[in-house]
Scaffold this motif. Sequence first.
Motif, PDB file in Angstrom:
ATOM      1  N   UNK A 158     -59.690 -50.371  18.128  1.00 35.77           N
ATOM      2  CA  UNK A 158     -60.653 -51.168  18.878  1.00 35.77           C
ATOM      3  C   UNK A 158     -62.050 -51.013  18.297  1.00 35.77           C
ATOM      4  N   UNK A 159     -62.758 -52.108  18.166  1.00 37.66           N
ATOM      5  CA  UNK A 159     -64.137 -52.055  17.694  1.00 37.66           C
ATOM      6  C   UNK A 159     -65.022 -51.419  18.759  1.00 37.66           C
ATOM      7  N   UNK A 160     -66.194 -50.961  18.343  1.00 30.75           N
ATOM      8  CA  UNK A 160     -67.076 -50.258  19.267  1.00 30.75           C
ATOM      9  C   UNK A 160     -67.553 -51.142  20.408  1.00 30.75           C
ATOM     10  N   UNK A 161     -67.524 -52.474  20.231  1.00 28.20           N
ATOM     11  CA  UNK A 161     -67.927 -53.356  21.322  1.00 28.20           C
ATOM     12  C   UNK A 161     -66.740 -53.743  22.203  1.00 28.20           C
ATOM     13  N   UNK A 162     -65.595 -53.083  22.000  1.00 29.96           N
ATOM     14  CA  UNK A 162     -64.396 -53.346  22.796  1.00 29.96           C
ATOM     15  C   UNK A 162     -63.872 -52.025  23.362  1.00 29.96           C
ATOM     16  N   UNK A 163     -64.712 -51.298  24.064  1.00 31.85           N
ATOM     17  CA  UNK A 163     -64.318 -49.995  24.572  1.00 31.85           C
ATOM     18  C   UNK A 163     -63.427 -50.093  25.802  1.00 31.85           C
ATOM     19  N   UNK A 164     -63.420 -51.243  26.478  1.00 36.48           N
ATOM     20  CA  UNK A 164     -62.555 -51.439  27.633  1.00 36.48           C
ATOM     21  C   UNK A 164     -61.233 -52.049  27.164  1.00 36.48           C
ATOM     22  N   UNK A 165     -60.076 -51.487  27.558  1.00 35.64           N
ATOM     23  CA  UNK A 165     -58.791 -52.049  27.120  1.00 35.64           C
ATOM     24  C   UNK A 165     -58.659 -53.517  27.508  1.00 35.64           C
ATOM     25  N   UNK A 166     -58.093 -54.306  26.618  1.00 32.55           N
ATOM     26  CA  UNK A 166     -57.967 -55.737  26.876  1.00 32.55           C
ATOM     27  C   UNK A 166     -56.540 -56.240  26.709  1.00 32.55           C
ATOM     28  N   UNK A 167     -55.586 -55.352  26.508  1.00 34.45           N
ATOM     29  CA  UNK A 167     -54.178 -55.768  26.426  1.00 34.45           C
ATOM     30  C   UNK A 167     -53.303 -54.615  26.906  1.00 34.45           C
ATOM     31  N   UNK A 168     -52.166 -54.978  27.482  1.00 33.74           N
ATOM     32  CA  UNK A 168     -51.272 -53.988  28.065  1.00 33.74           C
ATOM     33  C   UNK A 168     -49.846 -54.484  27.917  1.00 33.74           C
ATOM     34  N   UNK A 169     -48.988 -53.653  27.344  1.00 34.63           N
ATOM     35  CA  UNK A 169     -47.604 -54.038  27.068  1.00 34.63           C
ATOM     36  C   UNK A 169     -46.651 -53.374  28.046  1.00 34.63           C
ATOM     37  N   UNK A 170     -45.589 -54.095  28.379  1.00 38.70           N
ATOM     38  CA  UNK A 170     -44.529 -53.540  29.211  1.00 38.70           C
ATOM     39  C   UNK A 170     -43.231 -54.272  28.906  1.00 38.70           C
ATOM     40  N   UNK A 171     -42.155 -53.732  29.457  1.00 38.56           N
ATOM     41  CA  UNK A 171     -40.833 -54.350  29.310  1.00 38.56           C
ATOM     42  C   UNK A 171     -40.333 -54.782  30.678  1.00 38.56           C
ATOM     43  N   UNK A 172     -39.693 -55.940  30.721  1.00 40.76           N
ATOM     44  CA  UNK A 172     -38.965 -56.392  31.894  1.00 40.76           C
ATOM     45  C   UNK A 172     -37.524 -56.558  31.438  1.00 40.76           C
ATOM     46  N   UNK A 173     -36.715 -55.519  31.617  1.00 41.82           N
ATOM     47  CA  UNK A 173     -35.385 -55.511  31.036  1.00 41.82           C
ATOM     48  C   UNK A 173     -35.493 -55.597  29.527  1.00 41.82           C
ATOM     49  N   UNK A 174     -34.894 -56.641  28.954  1.00 41.38           N
ATOM     50  CA  UNK A 174     -34.949 -56.837  27.499  1.00 41.38           C
ATOM     51  C   UNK A 174     -36.089 -57.754  27.072  1.00 41.38           C
TER      52      UNK A 174
END
Length: 306
Positions: free
Chosen positions: A13-29
């Motif tokens: 993440x660049x220094x101007x993107x200190x807040x997370x902006x994406x989140x991954x998860x699984x729903x079954x497959x």
Amino acid sequence: MLSLENTATPAATALDELVPSRYALKVGDIDVLVVSDGVLPLPTKMLGHNVEPSERAEWFEEMYLPQDAFDWALNVMVVRSGDRTILIDAGLGTDPDLQLPRAGQLIRRLGASGIDLTEITDVVITHMHMDHIGGLLVDGVKERLRPDLRIHIAASEVEFWKSPDFTRTNMPQGFPDALRATATRFWSEYGSFVHTFEDEHEVAPGVTVRRTGGHTPGHSVVRLASGGEALTFAGDAVFAVGFEQPNWHNGFEHDPEESARVRIALLRELAGTGEMLVATHLPFPSIGRVSADGDAFRWVPVFWDF
């Protein structure tokens, strides 16, 4: 390619993107990536224009939120099921002269997530408000998309935007004109890519889009189901205040009473099944579940998985 690794970790993440902006998860497959398109600063009246200002003020005070205006989250999802990579809504795109400079981050953040636009086989549009279609209108995006891209929209939504009715909305000045202009431009540029459905359509294995109406006549939600797990992307059917106050009218709703009925039915359904919920304007990453609380509801955010 969409990685299974939880990309909420800001390693690159660049220094101007200190807040997370994406989140991954699984729903079954099914692989899911929730991506923030940024935030929309809007008047607090937009979350309940049918109630007294004192009632709104009380809710905002209890939530430790400012009384005049606050930032709506703007969430988008990328889903991979089988050989299909599906973008669910497309964010705002460029600022339509409405002082919304912190939104429109989607294309850049997809690139930062390692997702090439050529991977996207399908786009599902929950409804044709500008903060759900504008990302496709960013300069250079259309040229990077596949020529066989399929864009899925409810037929009644397409019909509505031929001559949209704003008489029952309660929007800030300038928004109706911007919404109308963006929808017109979207149809001009992408009409040949659009595949309409009436009530329900399976986009990919375990990925179904269903028209709910209410917010707009063709507003739709997307349900993912695989391996005994499920998640619903609710678009604009649910806002942060809608759990405790499901009958409050949002300023962008074209049919406020029907919107409330849709919201209550959807929340009851999710409270009954315990399935996960993601919505466009719930605080990022907006993943949670719903519990019933008498005539109201409670949003139960999931614990982040690292």
